[in-house]
Design a protein around this motif. Sequence first.
Motif, PDB file in Angstrom:
ATOM      1  N   GLU A 158     120.158  62.780  37.609  1.00 19.77           N
ATOM      2  CA  GLU A 158     119.063  61.666  37.907  1.00 19.77           C
ATOM      3  C   GLU A 158     117.955  62.169  36.857  1.00 19.77           C
ATOM      4  O   GLU A 158     116.872  61.453  36.208  1.00 19.77           O
ATOM      5  CB  GLU A 158     118.658  61.556  39.221  1.00 19.77           C
ATOM      6  N   GLY A 159     117.571  63.459  37.041  1.00 19.32           N
ATOM      7  CA  GLY A 159     116.289  64.137  36.203  1.00 19.32           C
ATOM      8  C   GLY A 159     116.249  63.779  34.822  1.00 19.32           C
ATOM      9  O   GLY A 159     115.132  63.435  34.310  1.00 19.32           O
ATOM     10  N   VAL A 160     117.422  63.899  34.219  1.00 18.55           N
ATOM     11  CA  VAL A 160     117.336  63.807  32.817  1.00 18.55           C
ATOM     12  C   VAL A 160     117.342  62.408  32.069  1.00 18.55           C
ATOM     13  O   VAL A 160     117.155  62.074  30.952  1.00 18.55           O
ATOM     14  CB  VAL A 160     118.642  64.576  32.053  1.00 18.55           C
ATOM     15  N   LYS A 161     117.448  61.634  33.235  1.00 17.84           N
ATOM     16  CA  LYS A 161     117.554  59.866  32.903  1.00 17.84           C
ATOM     17  C   LYS A 161     115.989  59.744  32.298  1.00 17.84           C
ATOM     18  O   LYS A 161     115.962  58.537  31.686  1.00 17.84           O
ATOM     19  CB  LYS A 161     117.838  59.128  34.034  1.00 17.84           C
ATOM     20  N   PHE A 162     114.976  60.537  32.831  1.00 17.17           N
ATOM     21  CA  PHE A 162     113.785  60.202  32.463  1.00 17.17           C
ATOM     22  C   PHE A 162     113.382  60.600  30.921  1.00 17.17           C
ATOM     23  O   PHE A 162     112.715  62.006  31.034  1.00 17.17           O
ATOM     24  CB  PHE A 162     112.660  60.368  33.417  1.00 17.17           C
ATOM     25  N   GLU A 163     113.513  60.121  30.104  1.00 14.56           N
ATOM     26  CA  GLU A 163     113.653  60.765  28.669  1.00 14.56           C
ATOM     27  C   GLU A 163     112.195  61.074  28.279  1.00 14.56           C
ATOM     28  O   GLU A 163     111.846  61.973  27.290  1.00 14.56           O
ATOM     29  CB  GLU A 163     113.977  59.745  27.465  1.00 14.56           C
ATOM     30  N   GLU A 164     111.125  60.340  28.866  1.00 11.93           N
ATOM     31  CA  GLU A 164     109.691  61.023  28.582  1.00 11.93           C
ATOM     32  C   GLU A 164     109.608  62.280  29.076  1.00 11.93           C
ATOM     33  O   GLU A 164     108.352  63.108  28.748  1.00 11.93           O
ATOM     34  CB  GLU A 164     108.637  59.986  28.912  1.00 11.93           C
ATOM     35  N   SER A 165     110.186  62.712  30.188  1.00 16.09           N
ATOM     36  CA  SER A 165     110.002  64.224  30.667  1.00 16.09           C
ATOM     37  C   SER A 165     110.953  65.086  29.867  1.00 16.09           C
ATOM     38  O   SER A 165     112.164  65.165  29.681  1.00 16.09           O
ATOM     39  CB  SER A 165     110.444  64.051  32.136  1.00 16.09           C
ATOM     40  N   GLU A 166     109.970  66.116  29.161  1.00 14.65           N
ATOM     41  CA  GLU A 166     110.764  67.056  28.506  1.00 14.65           C
ATOM     42  C   GLU A 166     111.495  68.244  29.227  1.00 14.65           C
ATOM     43  O   GLU A 166     112.318  69.273  28.956  1.00 14.65           O
ATOM     44  CB  GLU A 166     110.110  67.768  27.441  1.00 14.65           C
ATOM     45  N   ILE A 167     110.758  68.250  30.516  1.00 15.26           N
ATOM     46  CA  ILE A 167     111.068  69.412  31.519  1.00 15.26           C
ATOM     47  C   ILE A 167     111.382  68.763  32.904  1.00 15.26           C
ATOM     48  O   ILE A 167     110.907  67.939  33.178  1.00 15.26           O
ATOM     49  CB  ILE A 167     109.995  70.405  31.534  1.00 15.26           C
ATOM     50  N   VAL A 168     112.878  69.251  33.305  1.00 17.42           N
ATOM     51  CA  VAL A 168     112.999  68.962  34.690  1.00 17.42           C
ATOM     52  C   VAL A 168     112.951  69.897  35.715  1.00 17.42           C
ATOM     53  O   VAL A 168     113.392  70.854  35.386  1.00 17.42           O
ATOM     54  CB  VAL A 168     114.170  68.245  34.749  1.00 17.42           C
ATOM     55  N   ILE A 169     112.195  69.903  36.767  1.00 18.41           N
ATOM     56  CA  ILE A 169     111.920  70.823  37.702  1.00 18.41           C
ATOM     57  C   ILE A 169     112.929  70.603  38.968  1.00 18.41           C
ATOM     58  O   ILE A 169     112.702  69.569  39.453  1.00 18.41           O
ATOM     59  CB  ILE A 169     110.547  70.836  38.211  1.00 18.41           C
ATOM     60  N   LEU A 170     113.703  71.479  39.114  1.00 17.95           N
ATOM     61  CA  LEU A 170     114.733  71.778  40.281  1.00 17.95           C
ATOM     62  C   LEU A 170     114.312  72.464  41.215  1.00 17.95           C
ATOM     63  O   LEU A 170     113.705  73.494  41.278  1.00 17.95           O
ATOM     64  CB  LEU A 170     116.116  72.078  39.858  1.00 17.95           C
ATOM     65  N   CYS A 171     114.438  71.688  42.531  1.00 20.89           N
ATOM     66  CA  CYS A 171     113.903  72.480  43.755  1.00 20.89           C
ATOM     67  C   CYS A 171     114.522  72.067  45.102  1.00 20.89           C
ATOM     68  O   CYS A 171     115.372  71.097  44.933  1.00 20.89           O
ATOM     69  CB  CYS A 171     112.151  72.491  43.832  1.00 20.89           C
ATOM     70  N   GLU A 172     114.211  72.588  46.122  1.00 19.23           N
ATOM     71  CA  GLU A 172     114.665  72.050  47.449  1.00 19.23           C
ATOM     72  C   GLU A 172     113.504  71.348  48.181  1.00 19.23           C
ATOM     73  O   GLU A 172     112.253  71.682  48.032  1.00 19.23           O
ATOM     74  CB  GLU A 172     115.349  73.196  48.087  1.00 19.23           C
ATOM     75  N   GLY A 173     113.880  70.703  49.290  1.00 21.11           N
ATOM     76  CA  GLY A 173     112.733  69.822  50.213  1.00 21.11           C
ATOM     77  C   GLY A 173     112.564  70.404  51.322  1.00 21.11           C
ATOM     78  O   GLY A 173     112.234  69.945  52.294  1.00 21.11           O
ATOM     79  N   ASP A 174     112.710  71.763  51.614  1.00 17.36           N
ATOM     80  CA  ASP A 174     112.498  72.511  52.799  1.00 17.36           C
ATOM     81  C   ASP A 174     111.281  73.278  52.912  1.00 17.36           C
ATOM     82  O   ASP A 174     110.975  73.750  53.911  1.00 17.36           O
ATOM     83  CB  ASP A 174     113.764  73.535  53.242  1.00 17.36           C
TER      84      ASP A 174
END
Length: 321
Positions: A158-174
């Motif tokens: 889902e993160g890479v679908k936003f083409e204007e974002s050159e960087i995706v930050i992955l994290c947890e919601g805890d």
Amino acid sequence: MRRERLALYGIMLVLLGIFLYSIGVLMALPRRLFFDTQTALLINECLVWYSGIPFLLGWAFILLDLFVFYPAKRKNDFIKHDDIGVNNLTVVLTAYNDEESIGPAVRDFLSHPFVNRVVVISNNSKDNTLAFAKDAGAIVFNESRQGYGSCVYRALSEGVKFEESEIVILCEGDMTFRAYDIDKLLAYIPHADIVTGTRTVEQLRAKDTQLSTFMFYGNIFVGKLLEIKHLGNATFSDVGTTYKACRSAKLRELLPNLDPTINLEFNPYFLDVALNSGFRILEAPISFHKRIGVSKGGNIDNLVALKLGIKMIKGIVWNWR
């Protein structure tokens, strides 16, 4: 035997030798007390004496790899420095029954000046995780395939679908991680394709977290195994951290090569596959905090962590599937 993995196999042989020797030593006293037969004595002596074979052979592999093959393995013949846009970030958070923490986590990341959006992937949560995430301002999805790997894979997809974002930050919601550490990850991203966080800096680790002493040093051990596997091309001290900054273009290349059915061991698997694909990965020290809510993954207790660690070692040394 694959030449590029000699040091990795050497470490496993050394550990096997130590294990066999220890069994032989520990067996001596109960043998003398309860079953002091000639057969038991022979087994005892064989364990002690022949444990030296894998031990010495392992060291031979390690020294051969380090002093003969290592220079040719170093593929980083230049220091990468490729500037990239960091002011339009997409943050993706994984969540499972995290209704207590997901709202504060979303608001924390949205407060960072470089974050444009937060996407939350719930993995069939039975509580109000999705509703609370949406109320906090996140874009929300549910991943129906159960498992940590499936949830992370969906988050990255889902993160890479936003083409204007050159960087995706992955994290947890805890709430074990904080948005301000994005700055640490971004400091290294010009030099890498993926920057992964490490929780092994003592001054940045809260005292009361789900990461026990056993898990802490276990992560370091498995991290060093992964480092030895990719000798000359990576340095790792932590393989269990979800928190990562990834170049979107590289993620699009990597995703087709990933197997989302890999479960709780997905983080070292992700790093291993990325390194096999020629990606440059750096570690950055990040802070680690007490989670809000109850741990539901590999940090439940030391026994669960041990079983997970064995799966990680098996994947690194042999095969992830």
